[in-house]
Design a protein around this motif. Structure first.
Motif, PDB file in Angstrom:
ATOM      1  N   ARG A 143       1.039  -1.327  -0.148  1.00  0.00           N
ATOM      2  CA  ARG A 143      -0.021  -0.213  -0.072  1.00  0.00           C
ATOM      3  C   ARG A 143       1.178   1.313  -0.052  1.00  0.00           C
ATOM      4  NH1 ARG A 143      -3.104  -1.823   5.127  1.00  0.00           N
ATOM      5  NH2 ARG A 143      -0.008  -2.679   5.776  1.00  0.00           N
TER       6      ARG A 143
ATOM      7  N   ARG B 125      -6.735  -5.735  -0.257  1.00  0.00           N
ATOM      8  CA  ARG B 125      -7.940  -6.321   0.445  1.00  0.00           C
ATOM      9  C   ARG B 125      -9.218  -5.920  -0.571  1.00  0.00           C
ATOM     10  NH1 ARG B 125      -6.848  -2.473   5.700  1.00  0.00           N
ATOM     11  NH2 ARG B 125      -6.528  -0.984   4.304  1.00  0.00           N
TER      12      ARG B 125
ATOM     13  N   GLY C 226      -1.103  -8.703   7.726  1.00  0.00           N
ATOM     14  CA  GLY C 226      -0.880  -7.597   8.739  1.00  0.00           C
ATOM     15  C   GLY C 226      -1.858  -8.812   9.886  1.00  0.00           C
ATOM     16  N   ASN C 227      -0.874  -8.074  11.312  1.00  0.00           N
ATOM     17  CA  ASN C 227      -0.509  -9.150  12.647  1.00  0.00           C
ATOM     18  C   ASN C 227      -1.162  -8.004  13.539  1.00  0.00           C
ATOM     19  OD1 ASN C 227      -1.119 -11.359  13.847  1.00  0.00           O
ATOM     20  ND2 ASN C 227       0.375 -12.226  12.899  1.00  0.00           N
TER      21      ASN C 227
ATOM     22  N   THR D 208     -12.415  -6.520  18.457  1.00  0.00           N
ATOM     23  CA  THR D 208     -13.287  -5.621  17.969  1.00  0.00           C
ATOM     24  C   THR D 208     -13.578  -6.242  16.184  1.00  0.00           C
ATOM     25  OG1 THR D 208     -12.785  -3.539  16.722  1.00  0.00           O
ATOM     26  CG2 THR D 208     -13.171  -3.426  18.351  1.00  0.00           C
TER      27      THR D 208
ATOM     28  N   GLY E 189     -11.356  -5.566  14.723  1.00  0.00           N
ATOM     29  CA  GLY E 189      -9.296  -5.677  14.424  1.00  0.00           C
ATOM     30  C   GLY E 189      -9.763  -6.584  13.609  1.00  0.00           C
TER      31      GLY E 189
ATOM     32  N   ARG F  97       4.618  -5.389  15.798  1.00  0.00           N
ATOM     33  CA  ARG F  97       3.269  -5.443  16.560  1.00  0.00           C
ATOM     34  C   ARG F  97       3.210  -7.044  17.193  1.00  0.00           C
ATOM     35  NH1 ARG F  97       3.787  -2.870  11.075  1.00  0.00           N
ATOM     36  NH2 ARG F  97       2.891  -1.271  10.684  1.00  0.00           N
ATOM     37  N   LEU F  98       4.573  -8.061  16.409  1.00  0.00           N
ATOM     38  CA  LEU F  98       3.673  -8.671  17.621  1.00  0.00           C
ATOM     39  C   LEU F  98       5.642  -9.392  18.721  1.00  0.00           C
ATOM     40  CD1 LEU F  98       4.457 -10.929  14.833  1.00  0.00           C
ATOM     41  CD2 LEU F  98       2.272 -10.667  16.184  1.00  0.00           C
TER      42      LEU F  98
ATOM     43  N   ARG G 208      -1.259  -2.385  23.372  1.00  0.00           N
ATOM     44  CA  ARG G 208      -2.195  -2.246  22.389  1.00  0.00           C
ATOM     45  C   ARG G 208      -1.440  -0.247  21.718  1.00  0.00           C
ATOM     46  NH1 ARG G 208      -8.216  -3.319  21.971  1.00  0.00           N
ATOM     47  NH2 ARG G 208      -8.552  -1.516  20.693  1.00  0.00           N
TER      48      ARG G 208
ATOM     49  N   ARG H  36       0.042   0.654  18.739  1.00  0.00           N
ATOM     50  CA  ARG H  36      -0.964   1.212  17.385  1.00  0.00           C
ATOM     51  C   ARG H  36       0.141   2.979  17.046  1.00  0.00           C
ATOM     52  NH1 ARG H  36      -6.993   2.018  20.229  1.00  0.00           N
ATOM     53  NH2 ARG H  36      -7.699   0.808  19.073  1.00  0.00           N
TER      54      ARG H  36
ATOM     55  N   ASN I 289       1.207   1.064  14.261  1.00  0.00           N
ATOM     56  CA  ASN I 289      -0.019   1.072  13.022  1.00  0.00           C
ATOM     57  C   ASN I 289       0.048   3.010  12.246  1.00  0.00           C
ATOM     58  OD1 ASN I 289      -0.093  -1.051  13.412  1.00  0.00           O
ATOM     59  ND2 ASN I 289      -2.081  -0.872  14.006  1.00  0.00           N
TER      60      ASN I 289
ATOM     61  N   LYS J 178       0.937   4.095   7.872  1.00  0.00           N
ATOM     62  CA  LYS J 178      -0.508   4.172   7.729  1.00  0.00           C
ATOM     63  C   LYS J 178      -0.388   5.724   6.791  1.00  0.00           C
ATOM     64  CE  LYS J 178      -4.149   3.475   9.836  1.00  0.00           C
ATOM     65  NZ  LYS J 178      -5.305   3.410  10.687  1.00  0.00           N
TER      66      LYS J 178
ATOM     67  N   ARG K 113       1.058   5.617   3.365  1.00  0.00           N
ATOM     68  CA  ARG K 113       0.262   4.535   2.624  1.00  0.00           C
ATOM     69  C   ARG K 113      -0.512   5.946   1.697  1.00  0.00           C
ATOM     70  NH1 ARG K 113      -3.545   2.073   5.885  1.00  0.00           N
ATOM     71  NH2 ARG K 113      -2.112   0.473   7.392  1.00  0.00           N
TER      72      ARG K 113
HETATM   73  C1  HXC Z   1      -6.280  -4.323  19.455  1.00  0.00           C
HETATM   74  C2  HXC Z   1      -5.753  -3.341  17.381  1.00  0.00           C
HETATM   75  C3  HXC Z   1      -4.974  -3.308  17.422  1.00  0.00           C
HETATM   76  C4  HXC Z   1      -4.499  -3.676  18.936  1.00  0.00           C
HETATM   77  C5  HXC Z   1      -4.723  -2.033  15.691  1.00  0.00           C
HETATM   78  N1  HXC Z   1      -6.184  -2.689  16.284  1.00  0.00           N
HETATM   79  N2  HXC Z   1      -4.245  -2.618  15.886  1.00  0.00           N
HETATM   80  N3  HXC Z   1      -7.107  -3.877  18.547  1.00  0.00           N
HETATM   81  N4  HXC Z   1      -5.113  -4.274  19.758  1.00  0.00           N
HETATM   82  N5  HXC Z   1      -2.551  -3.570  18.633  1.00  0.00           N
HETATM   83  C6  HXC Z   1      -7.598  -2.684  15.786  1.00  0.00           C
HETATM   84  C7  HXC Z   1      -7.888  -0.951  15.729  1.00  0.00           C
HETATM   85  O1  HXC Z   1      -7.956  -0.426  16.829  1.00  0.00           O
HETATM   86  C8  HXC Z   1      -9.202  -1.018  14.803  1.00  0.00           C
HETATM   87  O2  HXC Z   1     -10.404  -1.476  15.574  1.00  0.00           O
HETATM   88  C9  HXC Z   1      -9.160  -2.052  13.499  1.00  0.00           C
HETATM   89  O3  HXC Z   1      -7.751  -2.745  14.016  1.00  0.00           O
HETATM   90  C10 HXC Z   1      -8.254  -1.391  12.599  1.00  0.00           C
HETATM   91  O4  HXC Z   1      -6.844  -0.774  12.931  1.00  0.00           O
HETATM   92  P1  HXC Z   1      -6.483   0.579  11.819  1.00  0.00           P
HETATM   93  O5  HXC Z   1      -5.421   0.654  11.988  1.00  0.00           O
HETATM   94  O6  HXC Z   1      -7.208   0.777  11.119  1.00  0.00           O
HETATM   95  O7  HXC Z   1      -6.145  -0.969  10.153  1.00  0.00           O
HETATM   96  P2  HXC Z   1      -5.283  -0.756   9.242  1.00  0.00           P
HETATM   97  O8  HXC Z   1      -4.926   0.522   8.241  1.00  0.00           O
HETATM   98  O9  HXC Z   1      -6.375  -2.021   8.362  1.00  0.00           O
HETATM   99  O10 HXC Z   1      -3.689  -1.521   9.063  1.00  0.00           O
HETATM  100  C11 HXC Z   1      -3.945  -2.978   9.192  1.00  0.00           C
HETATM  101  C12 HXC Z   1      -3.474  -3.437  10.496  1.00  0.00           C
HETATM  102  C13 HXC Z   1      -1.727  -2.755  10.758  1.00  0.00           C
HETATM  103  C14 HXC Z   1      -3.444  -5.320  10.370  1.00  0.00           C
HETATM  104  C15 HXC Z   1      -3.609  -2.790  11.575  1.00  0.00           C
HETATM  105  O11 HXC Z   1      -1.273  -3.842  11.450  1.00  0.00           O
HETATM  106  C16 HXC Z   1      -1.102  -3.184   8.726  1.00  0.00           C
HETATM  107  O12 HXC Z   1      -1.133  -2.418   7.965  1.00  0.00           O
HETATM  108  N6  HXC Z   1      -0.018  -4.132   8.975  1.00  0.00           N
HETATM  109  C17 HXC Z   1       0.880  -4.262   8.074  1.00  0.00           C
HETATM  110  C18 HXC Z   1       1.574  -5.066   8.473  1.00  0.00           C
HETATM  111  C19 HXC Z   1       2.237  -6.498  10.082  1.00  0.00           C
HETATM  112  O13 HXC Z   1       1.656  -6.742  10.196  1.00  0.00           O
HETATM  113  N7  HXC Z   1       3.272  -6.450   9.604  1.00  0.00           N
HETATM  114  C20 HXC Z   1       3.436  -7.790  11.011  1.00  0.00           C
HETATM  115  C21 HXC Z   1       2.852  -9.149   9.617  1.00  0.00           C
HETATM  116  S1  HXC Z   1       3.612 -10.162  11.237  1.00  0.00           S
HETATM  117  P3  HXC Z   1     -11.365  -0.030  15.922  1.00  0.00           P
HETATM  118  O14 HXC Z   1     -12.620  -1.292  16.642  1.00  0.00           O
HETATM  119  O15 HXC Z   1     -10.726  -0.352  17.026  1.00  0.00           O
HETATM  120  O16 HXC Z   1     -11.617   0.631  14.703  1.00  0.00           O
HETATM  121  C22 HXC Z   1       3.165 -11.618  10.915  1.00  0.00           C
HETATM  122  C23 HXC Z   1       3.541 -12.997  11.658  1.00  0.00           C
HETATM  123  C24 HXC Z   1       4.336 -13.340  12.476  1.00  0.00           C
HETATM  124  O17 HXC Z   1       1.446 -11.879  10.370  1.00  0.00           O
HETATM  125  C25 HXC Z   1       4.935 -14.477  12.588  1.00  0.00           C
HETATM  126  C26 HXC Z   1       5.906 -14.012  13.759  1.00  0.00           C
HETATM  127  C27 HXC Z   1       6.858 -15.740  14.019  1.00  0.00           C
END
Ligand code: HXC
Ligand code: NAP
Length: 296
Positions: free
Chosen positions: A44, A72, A100-101, A110, A113, A204-205, A280, A284, A287, A291, A294
């Motif tokens: 993105r 998506r 994403g994770n 939620t 999420g 994130r992890l 969290r 965030r 994230n 973002k 993008r």
């Molecule tokens: C709870 C969370 C949260 C958290 C986000 N959300 N972070 N909920 N705890 N830590 C919730 C938000 O509150 C929101 O819900 C919803 O997720 C969407 O949030 P956005 O920020 O608007 O999401 P979006 O812009 O679509 O981004 C997607 C994303 C982000 C997954 C949240 O992290 C992303 O873009 N990730 C891409 C890169 C990535 O994740 N890489 C890691 C891959 S590693 P609400 O209802 O509150 O609005 C992997 C495995 C590794 O996959 C294995 C290792 C051993």
């Protein structure tokens, strides 16, 4: 990168790596380009893709092209794949790597999420596979799909439930389509990596606040994280013609971690409410920074 294959192994291959602008996707893209393939990377963040594409093209001498696309969105995926077909012909391979994770207690998620992860991994991986697969079948081309999963597909992913569920879905897509599309010469395999530290995954992890201070590497039988070239070698092997009879398989590359300890985040059960609040906030923050880059 130090690879175990001869330099022109993938000459004439045309490979799309989703999420190829960063992390493991970049590593696999570099390996493919180094071995002579034309590589398309998507994500993105257009600027991230442009930077990586230029870096890899300069380093390897192969064509590496970035295309901004949010997997998506099914129509955007189809447009991207059509654009690639128009840019020199059929793809020969696809790597479903984008994901994403984040760690979270499932009770705190939620629906939005959950969908934030499932839309990328579960749906997005299907859209990409389908857009390439239908064109391969229509044009009478062979093709190879590799999906990057996690070992949680075998034993569950506590604290990463949307990811584990989605990756398990892609695992069964791999097996299902290996049988359905085998007659067309289309292969599907998957890789389940253990820990290969990348910025995107670790923010994130394993954010600072989730540091269990228990020397997690001690639970890896081989006593260390994975090295990028090890993953790249497997991704090249699965993409090469030398294993044309191999399909429907998911291979773990984790130093034995999941066999010894599950390889998941079950140990996070000991974190407190305030630990989870800090985690969290940290995730965030990561994230939001991503973002802002993008365009789509
Ligand atoms: C709870 C969370 C949260 C958290 C986000 N959300 N972070 N909920 N705890 N830590 C919730 C938000 O509150 C929101 O819900 C919803 O997720 C969407 O949030 P956005 O920020 O608007 O999401 P979006 O812009 O679509 O981004 C997607 C994303 C982000 C997954 C949240 O992290 C992303 O873009 N990730 C891409 C890169 C990535 O994740 N890489 C890691 C891959 S590693 P609400 O209802 O509150 O609005 C992997 C495995 C590794 O996959 C294995 C290792 C051993
Ligand atoms: P990463 O660098 O964060 O990679 C994720 C990539 O996916 C990013 O380039 C991201 O780019 C892209 N992406 C996310 N959402 C997208 C969307 N909607 N459309 C298009 N692209 C999107 O993390 P990583 O560690 O390299 O992870 C790569 C793969 O390896 C993932 O499938 C992950 O589950 C798997 N994996 C990693 C590990 C590990 O130890 N690192 C272990 C097991 C499995 P944009 O944000 O620009 O879109």
């Amino acid at each position: 990168m130090e690879l175990m294959f001869k330099n022109d192994l993938l000459k004439a291959k045309r490979i799309l790596v989703t999420g190829g602008g960063t992390g493991l996707g970049e590593v696999m893209s570099e390996a493919y380009a180094q071995l002579g393939a034309t590589v398309y990377i998507c994500g993105r963040r257009g600027a991230v893709l442009d930077e990586t594409a230029k870096k890899l093209a300069d380093k390897t001498g192969s064509k590496v092209k970035g295309i901004a696309c949010d997997i998506r969105v099914a129509e955007a995926v189809d447009d991207m794949v059509a654009q690639i077909w128009a840019d020199g012909g059929a793809l020969t391979g696809v790597v479903n790597n984008a994901a994403g994770n984040f760690i979270s207690r499932t009770k705190d998620l939620t629906p939005k999420g959950f969908n934030a992860i499932a839309d990328i991994v579960f749906r997005g991986s299907f859209y990409v596979t389908h857009a390439a697969g239908k064109r391969w079948i229509e044009g009478g081309h062979k093709g190879s799909v590799i999906s990057i999963l996690t070992t949680w597909i075998w034993n569950g992913g506590p604290f990463t439930v949307p990811s584990a569920m989605s990756k398990a879905g892609v695992n069964i897509m791999t097996k299902s389509l290996a049988a359905e599309w085998g007659p067309y010469g289309i292969r599907l395999n998957a890789i389940a990596p253990g820990p290969f530290p990348t910025k995107g995954a670790w923010e994130r992890l394993s954010p600072q606040s989730a540091n269990r201070g228990d020397g997690s590497q001690a639970s890896i039988p081989m006593g260390r994280n994975g090295e990028m070239a090890e993953l790249a070698n497997l991704a090249v092997f699965l993409m090469s013609d030398g294993c044309d009879y191999l399909t429907g398989q998911t291979i773990a590359i984790d130093g034995g971690l999941h066999l010894a300890s599950g390889g998941n985040f079950a140990a996070l059960s000991r974190l407190t409410d305030s630990d989870w609040e800090r985690i969290r906030t940290e995730i965030r923050g990561a994230n939001e920074k991503d973002k802002a880059q993008r365009a789509v």
